[in-house]
Design an enzyme around this catalytic site. Structure first.
Site, PDB file in Angstrom:
ATOM      1  N   PHE A 123       0.739  -1.126   0.045  1.00 20.39           N
ATOM      2  CA  PHE A 123       0.071   0.121   0.118  1.00 20.39           C
ATOM      3  C   PHE A 123       0.695   1.345  -0.011  1.00 20.39           C
ATOM      4  O   PHE A 123       1.693   1.408   0.761  1.00 20.39           O
ATOM      5  CB  PHE A 123      -0.814  -0.048   1.290  1.00 20.39           C
ATOM      6  CG  PHE A 123      -1.926   1.023   1.518  1.00 20.39           C
ATOM      7  CD1 PHE A 123      -2.866   1.381   0.544  1.00 20.39           C
ATOM      8  CD2 PHE A 123      -1.648   1.939   2.455  1.00 20.39           C
ATOM      9  CE1 PHE A 123      -3.646   2.141   0.599  1.00 20.39           C
ATOM     10  CE2 PHE A 123      -2.642   3.107   2.613  1.00 20.39           C
ATOM     11  CZ  PHE A 123      -3.697   3.160   1.863  1.00 20.39           C
ATOM     12  N   THR A 126       2.019   6.883   1.832  1.00 20.80           N
ATOM     13  CA  THR A 126       2.771   8.010   2.657  1.00 20.80           C
ATOM     14  C   THR A 126       4.020   8.441   1.793  1.00 20.80           C
ATOM     15  O   THR A 126       4.724   7.833   1.011  1.00 20.80           O
ATOM     16  CB  THR A 126       3.401   7.127   4.045  1.00 20.80           C
ATOM     17  OG1 THR A 126       2.263   6.794   4.768  1.00 20.80           O
ATOM     18  CG2 THR A 126       4.332   8.168   4.785  1.00 20.80           C
ATOM     19  N   SER A 132       0.898  11.984   8.239  1.00 15.84           N
ATOM     20  CA  SER A 132      -0.446  12.319   8.847  1.00 15.84           C
ATOM     21  C   SER A 132      -1.229  12.799   7.919  1.00 15.84           C
ATOM     22  O   SER A 132      -2.517  12.537   8.006  1.00 15.84           O
ATOM     23  CB  SER A 132      -0.245  12.737  10.221  1.00 15.84           C
ATOM     24  OG  SER A 132       0.316  11.985  11.175  1.00 15.84           O
ATOM     25  N   ILE A 157       7.274   1.897   2.796  1.00 17.48           N
ATOM     26  CA  ILE A 157       6.242   0.952   2.154  1.00 17.48           C
ATOM     27  C   ILE A 157       6.652  -0.348   2.626  1.00 17.48           C
ATOM     28  O   ILE A 157       7.674  -1.127   2.136  1.00 17.48           O
ATOM     29  CB  ILE A 157       6.305   1.283   0.729  1.00 17.48           C
ATOM     30  CG1 ILE A 157       6.024   2.613   0.260  1.00 17.48           C
ATOM     31  CG2 ILE A 157       5.170   0.351   0.076  1.00 17.48           C
ATOM     32  CD1 ILE A 157       4.854   3.256   1.020  1.00 17.48           C
ATOM     33  N   GLN A 283       2.530  -7.968  45.893  1.00 17.20           N
ATOM     34  CA  GLN A 283       1.090  -7.308  45.864  1.00 17.20           C
ATOM     35  C   GLN A 283       1.050  -6.355  44.759  1.00 17.20           C
ATOM     36  O   GLN A 283       0.335  -6.266  43.914  1.00 17.20           O
ATOM     37  CB  GLN A 283       0.835  -6.578  47.282  1.00 17.20           C
ATOM     38  CG  GLN A 283      -0.733  -6.093  47.243  1.00 17.20           C
ATOM     39  CD  GLN A 283      -0.985  -5.649  48.484  1.00 17.20           C
ATOM     40  OE1 GLN A 283      -0.430  -4.824  49.037  1.00 17.20           O
ATOM     41  NE2 GLN A 283      -2.307  -6.110  49.015  1.00 17.20           N
ATOM     42  N   GLU A 367      -0.417   3.389   9.901  1.00 17.45           N
ATOM     43  CA  GLU A 367      -1.822   3.534   9.550  1.00 17.45           C
ATOM     44  C   GLU A 367      -2.436   4.613  10.257  1.00 17.45           C
ATOM     45  O   GLU A 367      -3.597   4.472  10.901  1.00 17.45           O
ATOM     46  CB  GLU A 367      -2.528   2.261   9.891  1.00 17.45           C
ATOM     47  CG  GLU A 367      -1.924   1.170   8.623  1.00 17.45           C
ATOM     48  CD  GLU A 367      -2.485  -0.055   8.402  1.00 17.45           C
ATOM     49  OE1 GLU A 367      -3.730  -0.219   8.913  1.00 17.45           O
ATOM     50  OE2 GLU A 367      -1.873  -1.301   8.289  1.00 17.45           O
ATOM     51  N   SER A 370      -1.525   8.245  16.785  1.00 15.16           N
ATOM     52  CA  SER A 370      -2.552   8.370  17.907  1.00 15.16           C
ATOM     53  C   SER A 370      -3.187   9.844  17.723  1.00 15.16           C
ATOM     54  O   SER A 370      -4.628   9.938  18.037  1.00 15.16           O
ATOM     55  CB  SER A 370      -2.000   8.370  19.215  1.00 15.16           C
ATOM     56  OG  SER A 370      -1.853   6.829  19.542  1.00 15.16           O
ATOM     57  N   GLU A 371      -2.471  10.893  17.398  1.00 17.83           N
ATOM     58  CA  GLU A 371      -3.089  11.976  17.160  1.00 17.83           C
ATOM     59  C   GLU A 371      -4.013  12.097  15.957  1.00 17.83           C
ATOM     60  O   GLU A 371      -4.992  12.876  16.201  1.00 17.83           O
ATOM     61  CB  GLU A 371      -1.840  12.925  16.977  1.00 17.83           C
ATOM     62  CG  GLU A 371      -0.838  13.293  18.194  1.00 17.83           C
ATOM     63  CD  GLU A 371      -0.063  12.226  18.394  1.00 17.83           C
ATOM     64  OE1 GLU A 371       0.209  11.451  17.599  1.00 17.83           O
ATOM     65  OE2 GLU A 371       0.738  12.302  19.478  1.00 17.83           O
TER      66      GLU A 371
END
Ligand code: COS
Length: 383
Positions: A123, A126, A132, A157, A283, A367, A370-371
């Site tokens: 694909f 970019t 982005s 790629i 713990q 892909e 996060s932004e």
């Protein structure tokens, strides 16, 4: 959910589980070190039909639903990430544009060779100045008689070195931008004017490679526009639909990795108990294990639910972004906690946790970062 899965699918799922536990995982660190998946191992993955997971049966694939595909991806990512990358990019973002919008001729011509694993699809979206902000791509395609002339370059790629076809997104009318000015093409590796740059030296995903793909007066036949000439200008939407599905897939990768890391941590704490440490002394570790398991449970529910909605035909653009951001950030958090829990051992390269720590970091980037996922989610909220 189990009740809705066919017996044939359950058999395939359990065969993959065996392959992961008995073949892929035992050599995961060797693959990491040698930076290569042995071809006989790729053949075993191919023999399960996994190169054709979402490709419809009439074109030689397994014709799996989104949920079924995601369950297999979750399983195969409980080890080195490169195995999924070898198959999943090809029958995922590499070929889904053809599945969604390709002409009948394109589907017949390309999908069966991709589904069989003879051909790999990549694909190409970019670019150096458009990661982005996918709308800023500048790779151009100009019609010249019976061919489109492509010029520009795509970076990072996946599988470019082994790919036979590149679903490539290019600008065909810069005055129209993403609304009518971007077109998706199937470009074959032997088309004149296409070349591949050297492999990128990455921090993770050893055994899986990314490269630059360069188009210099690359001549692509007119009929290789995905969907044919009526789809000229509609390629941005094709690419975005592909990424909606891809983001669910990356969520599944992060989930699989997280489940494996939790299993490693549980083993580690059990060994400490067997060596005489009391539950009281451990713990803090117990609380962390509980938080890991809780987040994994939440991630699994949101992933499976989104896949089921997609299979029912709903638009899941915002949910795919939520799944990606939640699952991938969870995986990084779990990797970080796992290093703490295993202490010095967690940093050793003979330990899978160190590998996961590097690999899951990449899930937060490709892909869509996060932004970008948060941008997509909040845009829907503020519409
Ligand atoms: N499915 C179908 N169509 C979509 C879509 C989707 N998920 N997302 C956008 N579109 C359509 C829009 O509907 C719009 O068309 P209409 O006005 O005719 O309806 C058109 O595409 C342009 O959309 P938009 O205005 O939202 O585009 P933007 O440039 O603002 O950006 C984002 C969109 C941020 C979503 C895009 O740039 C993106 O996803 N970037 C990240 C890219 C990425 O993931 N890169 C990684 C490379 S692959 S490893």
């Amino acid at each position: 959910m189990e009740n809705n899965l066919s017996d044939a699918f359950k058999t395939l799922h359990s065969k993959l589980r065996d392959l992961v536990q008995n073949t892929l995982d035992p050599i995961s660190l060797q693959v990491e070190k040698e930076n290569k998946i042995p071809e006989d191992v790729v053949d075993k993955i191919r023999a399960l039909g996994l190169f054709g997971m979402p490709i419809p049966k009439e074109y030689g694939g397994l014709g799996l639903s989104t949920l079924e595909e995601i369950l297999l991806i979750e399983e195969i990512t409980k080890t080195n990430a490169c195995y999924r990358s070898r198959i999943g990019t090809s029958n995922g973002i590499g070929s889904m544009g053809i599945v969604y919008d390709g002409t009948e001729k394109q589907k017949k011509q390309y999908l069966s060779t991709i589904a069989s694993g003879k051909w790999t699809a990549a694909f190409a979206l970019t670019e150096p100045n458009a990661g982005s902000d996918a709308a800023s791509i500048t790779t151009s395609a100009v019609l010249d008689g019976d061919h489109w002339m492509l010029n520009g370059s795509k970076i990072f790629i996946t599988n470019a070195d082994t790919a036979h076809v590149f679903t490539t997104v290019a600008v065909t009318d810069e005055t129209k931008g993403t609304r009518g000015g971007v077109t998706s093409f199937v470009v074959e590796k032997n088309m004149p004017g296409l070349s591949i740059g050297p492999a990128d030296l990455k921090m993770g995903f050893k055994g899986s490679f990314t490269h630059e793909v360069i188009f210099k007066d690359c001549r692509v036949p007119k009929e290789n526009v995905i969907g044919g000439m009526p789809m000229v200008g509609q390629g941005f939407k094709t690419a975005m639909r592909v990424l909606d599905k891809g983001r669910l897939t990356i969520g599944a990768c992060a989930l699989g990795a997280s489940e494996k890391m939790l299993a490693i941590c549980i083993d580690h704490i059990k060994q400490k108990m067997a060596a005489g440490k009391s539950k009281k002394q451990l713990q803090a570790a117990q609380f962390t294990l509980a938080d890991m398991a809780t987040r994994i449970f939440a991630a699994r529910q949101m992933l499976y639910h989104s896949c089921q909605l997609k299979d029912q035909g709903e638009n899941v653009t915002d949910k795919a972004s939520m799944v990606k951001v939640f699952c991938t950030e969870m995986a990084s958090w779990i990797a970080d906690c796992a290093v703490d829990m295993l202490e010095e051992d967690g940093c050793l390269t003979c330990n899978q946790i160190e590998m996961f720590l590097r690999d899951v970091r990449l899930y937060r980037i490709y892909e869509g970062t996060s932004e970008i996922q948060r941008t997509i989610i909040s845009r829907d909220l503020l519409k």
